[in-house]
Design a protein around this motif. Structure first.
Motif, short mmCIF file in Angstrom:
data_model
loop_
_atom_site.label_atom_id
_atom_site.label_comp_id
_atom_site.label_asym_id
_atom_site.label_seq_id
_atom_site.Cartn_x
_atom_site.Cartn_y
_atom_site.Cartn_z
N GLY A 1 0.57 -1.12 0.07
CA GLY A 1 -0.03 0.02 0.03
C GLY A 1 0.89 1.16 0.03
O GLY A 1 0.60 2.36 0.32
N ASN A 2 2.25 1.09 -0.49
CA ASN A 2 3.23 2.22 -0.37
C ASN A 2 3.49 2.69 0.78
O ASN A 2 3.32 3.83 1.27
N SER A 3 3.73 1.79 1.96
CA SER A 3 4.14 2.15 3.19
C SER A 3 5.20 2.80 3.27
O SER A 3 6.11 2.81 2.56
N GLY A 4 5.01 3.95 4.04
CA GLY A 4 6.29 4.96 4.52
C GLY A 4 6.80 4.60 5.86
O GLY A 4 7.57 5.43 6.32
N ALA A 5 6.67 3.36 6.11
CA ALA A 5 6.84 3.37 7.67
C ALA A 5 8.57 2.57 7.91
O ALA A 5 8.79 2.48 8.68
#
Length: 260
Positions: free
Chosen positions: A200-204
């Motif tokens: 989900g296009n994580s930025g974590a």
């Protein structure tokens, strides 16, 4: 110690098995390497490869067999990543020759793990990776281990049967476990397209160095959270054995990445 990601508990789905898991979960594992599935799904470099005044490197696997590292050094390579493991049941039988050979000629080298979220949990795979070549040493010539996240080579489900939330949890478990065992965050290898599709296009995970796969003369958009890449895999063929890479920065910065 890393701070847990708030949106997903690290134990969630860490041992989820894909319904499409083959009878032999490591069939053709010798053929899997960093980018093998990205090239299949996203295409290969067309036209001339990019030219950069930055450290050139490569990555190799069982597919390359025993590597002539003196020739690699002669062709001005400065670093290399070597596939060590896949899932929890595969080890590259040429790993010792490739990994130690790269070091003997003076290359800065590291190991990478081909992720298999369909066979076991992220923490379990991080432990397996560290035990079988993925450990980091503060010797000035060892890069932090890399986690290879790409399309599922088995079946039609590109994300190994996991939801986006489950995939984020799986990666988080690997990252946290690897950091706890080695004191270093792993490098994350992926493509922007796969990352968007399966996380989900994580930025974590922006604190991990990014090794981006993009077989073109330009990189394009990066996954969310990363303002720049650390390594760019720009082609799956070239002057060096295996895949071709550029390090983003000077040799001093490459050495600093190794030193941690």
């Amino acid at each position: 110690m890393l701070t847990p990601i708030a949106h997903a508990h690290p134990s969630t789905a860490t041992d989820t098995l894909s319904a499409a898991q083959p009878s032999d979960p490591y069939a053709h594992a010798d053929e899997h390497h960093a980018g093998s599935q990205i090239a299949k799904h996203e295409g290969r470099l067309r036209g001339s490869p990019p030219k950069r005044h930055r450290p050139l490197g490569n990555d190799v696997s069982r597919w390359q067999g025993e590597v002539n590292w003196y020739l690699v050094k002669k062709k001005r390579a400065k670093f290399s990543y070597i596939k060590a493991t896949e899932g929890t049941g595969y080890r590259n039988k040429h790993f010792a020759q490739q990994y130690n050979g790269a070091a003997r000629v003076g290359l800065i080298r590291g190991a990478y793990h081909f992720a298999r979220p369909d066979v076991s949990g992220g923490g379990t795979q991080a432990k397996y990776f560290v035990r079988h070549g993925g450990n980091w040493r503060n010797d000035g010539r060892t890069l932090p281990g890399a986690l290879d996240m790409e399309y599922n080579p088995y079946g039609k489900d590109k994300c190994y049967g996991l939801s986006k939330r489950q995939m984020r949890s799986w990666i988080n478990a690997f990252v946290r476990t690897y950091a706890d065992l080695t004191g270093r965050l792993p490098v994350i290898y992926t493509s922007t397209s796969w990352w968007k599709l399966c996380t989900g296009n994580s930025g974590a995970f922006r604190k991990s160095p990014l090794w981006i796969a993009r077989y073109n003369s330009y990189i394009g958009a990066l996954p969310k959270g990363w303002s720049r890449h650390t390594i760019w895999q720009f082609s799956d063929s070239g002057s060096l054995p295996g895949d071709q890479n550029y390090f983003y920065g000077s040799m001093d910065k490459l050495r600093k990445l190794a030193r941690g």
